[in-house]
Write an enzyme that holds these catalytic residues in place. Structure first.
Site, mmCIF file in Angstrom:
data_model
loop_
_atom_site.group_PDB
_atom_site.id
_atom_site.type_symbol
_atom_site.label_atom_id
_atom_site.label_comp_id
_atom_site.label_asym_id
_atom_site.label_seq_id
_atom_site.Cartn_x
_atom_site.Cartn_y
_atom_site.Cartn_z
ATOM 1 C CD GLU A 4 -2.773 -1.273 2.427
ATOM 2 O OE1 GLU A 4 -3.647 -0.423 2.595
ATOM 3 O OE2 GLU A 4 -2.544 -2.205 3.221
ATOM 4 C CB SER A 16 -5.333 -1.080 -0.374
ATOM 5 O OG SER A 16 -5.053 0.139 0.266
ATOM 6 C CE1 TYR A 56 -7.067 4.246 -1.862
ATOM 7 C CE2 TYR A 56 -6.524 2.019 -2.527
ATOM 8 C CZ TYR A 56 -6.798 2.935 -1.544
ATOM 9 O OH TYR A 56 -6.806 2.548 -0.230
ATOM 10 N NE ARG A 66 -12.317 2.594 5.879
ATOM 11 C CZ ARG A 66 -11.155 2.177 5.383
ATOM 12 N NH1 ARG A 66 -10.218 3.026 5.038
ATOM 13 N NH2 ARG A 66 -10.923 0.858 5.247
ATOM 14 C CG ASP A 106 -14.306 -0.603 5.677
ATOM 15 O OD1 ASP A 106 -14.535 0.618 5.629
ATOM 16 O OD2 ASP A 106 -13.206 -1.100 5.374
ATOM 17 C CD GLU A 161 -11.416 -4.819 6.179
ATOM 18 O OE1 GLU A 161 -10.386 -4.152 5.939
ATOM 19 O OE2 GLU A 161 -11.680 -5.900 5.623
ATOM 20 C CG ASN A 176 -7.730 1.399 7.843
ATOM 21 O OD1 ASN A 176 -6.968 2.251 8.294
ATOM 22 N ND2 ASN A 176 -7.455 0.694 6.772
ATOM 23 N N GLY A 210 -7.359 5.816 4.771
ATOM 24 C CA GLY A 210 -6.840 6.527 3.613
ATOM 25 C C GLY A 210 -7.265 7.985 3.630
#
Length: 328
Positions: free
Chosen positions: A29, A165, A235, A274, A276, A289, A291, A295
């Site tokens: 990443e 990612s 991305y 963050r 998900d 999950e 984070n 990002g």
């Protein structure tokens, strides 16, 4: 008075002058991390904060020993950046930093462990198993895969037990897909997390704590053009449509916010995270999950949510750095 930004919290003034933004690293990443780091650095500079942008490589410790920053803002994705190791080093160096402490990072980065913990706090998680590559080798891949399919059914989703990612992650629609998905997964990790694939609305919920306790940002609904939110969809501008706030009714939106805050607290996270989630067809919020180093690119969901909340991205980054300075 320096040229930094001044911030008052609980009667204490933190004069933020010099911030080191760490980005890059050695994980797959790397490129995303560089983009995230540049955006954070630009946002802080816009507010008059002196920023150094550096990679977490050889020479870093000598550089910060020779010229220590006030605060470190790690924007490193993947291993080292999110598994707690770089934060252990920062603790050893006596440098305050933005984000969760090492132990919390280790727990959150290990997806099966994080799932178990948040399930214990009442969150709904997809059924799944975490199996090392050796299990398929030692016990026979066909027999193990047959047992997985008998127990979890189809469709499935396979992803590495660590990392982000969407590297090594793949949907499994048929029994024949499972073998290829596992091969792709094991290219990035020695352990695969194999879960029932929940059909529904994919959302991301950011959590911030700017000094008065964690609060959830508006949920971001994620609609990739190919149906799978893979690396390219994440991305590449235009590959994914985002709706923020997500198109959810008030009750579901509230449940999603509660789930993200519950995960943040249960895992001992700090400053920002963050989570998900998937809202299934019955309106249930399902945890996927979390984070610890979200990002920060132009197509990342946390900055989108910051903007939708009416907050300035640069001010949020500055306030997070100032909180770390006060804590340090």
């Amino acid at each position: 008075m320096t040229n930094g930004a001044e911030h008052r919290e609980g009667g204490t003034v933190a004069d933020l002058d010099r911030v080191l933004v760490l980005a890059g690293g050695m994980s797959p990443e790397h490129e995303v991390s560089v983009l995230s780091g540049r955006r954070v650095a630009e946002a802080l500079r816009r507010l008059g904060v002196e920023v150094q942008l550096a990679d977490a490589g050889a020479g870093l410790l000598d550089a910060i020993a020779a010229d220590p920053p006030q605060v470190v803002f790690p924007v490193l994705h993947g291993a080292a950046g999110e598994d707690g190791s770089i934060r252990e080093i920062l603790d050893l160096a006596g440098l305050p930093y933005v984000g969760a402490p090492p132990q919390a990072c280790r727990i959150a980065f290990a997806k099966p462990i994080a799932k178990t913990i948040v399930a214990g706090r009442g969150l709904d998680v997809p059924r799944g198993v975490a199996l090392p590559k050796s299990a398929f080798h030692d016990l026979g891949a066909p027999a193990v895969m047959a047992r997985i399919l008998d127990t979890l059914g189809l469709p499935l989703f396979v992803k590495p037990d660590q990392g982000g990612s969407a590297f090594g992650a793949a949907p499994v629609e048929t029994a024949e897909d499972l073998s290829a998905a596992l091969v792709g997964c094991f290219a990035y990790s020695d352990t695969a997390l194999i879960e029932e694939r929940v059909e529904g609305t994919e959302i991301s919920v950011g959590v911030l704590d700017l000094g008065e306790g964690p609060f959830a940002l508006p949920a971001v609904e994620i609609v990739p053009d190919g149906g799978v939110y893979d690396y390219s969809a994440r991305y590449t501008a235009g590959r994914t449509e985002f709706f923020c706030p997500a198109r959810l009714d008030d009750e579901v939106a509230s449940a999603a916010a509660d789930a993200a805050i519950t995960a943040h607290l249960a895992l001992g996270l700090r400053d920002l995270s963050r989570t998900d989630l998937i809202v299934d067809r019955d309106g249930r919020v399902r945890f996927l999950e979390v984070n610890v180093a979200p990002g920060m690119t132009r197509t990342s969901t946390l900055p989108l949510a910051v903007e939708a909340a009416g907050l300035d991205f640069g001010v949020v980054c500055r306030d997070l750095a100032q909180r770390a300075l006060l804590r340090g």
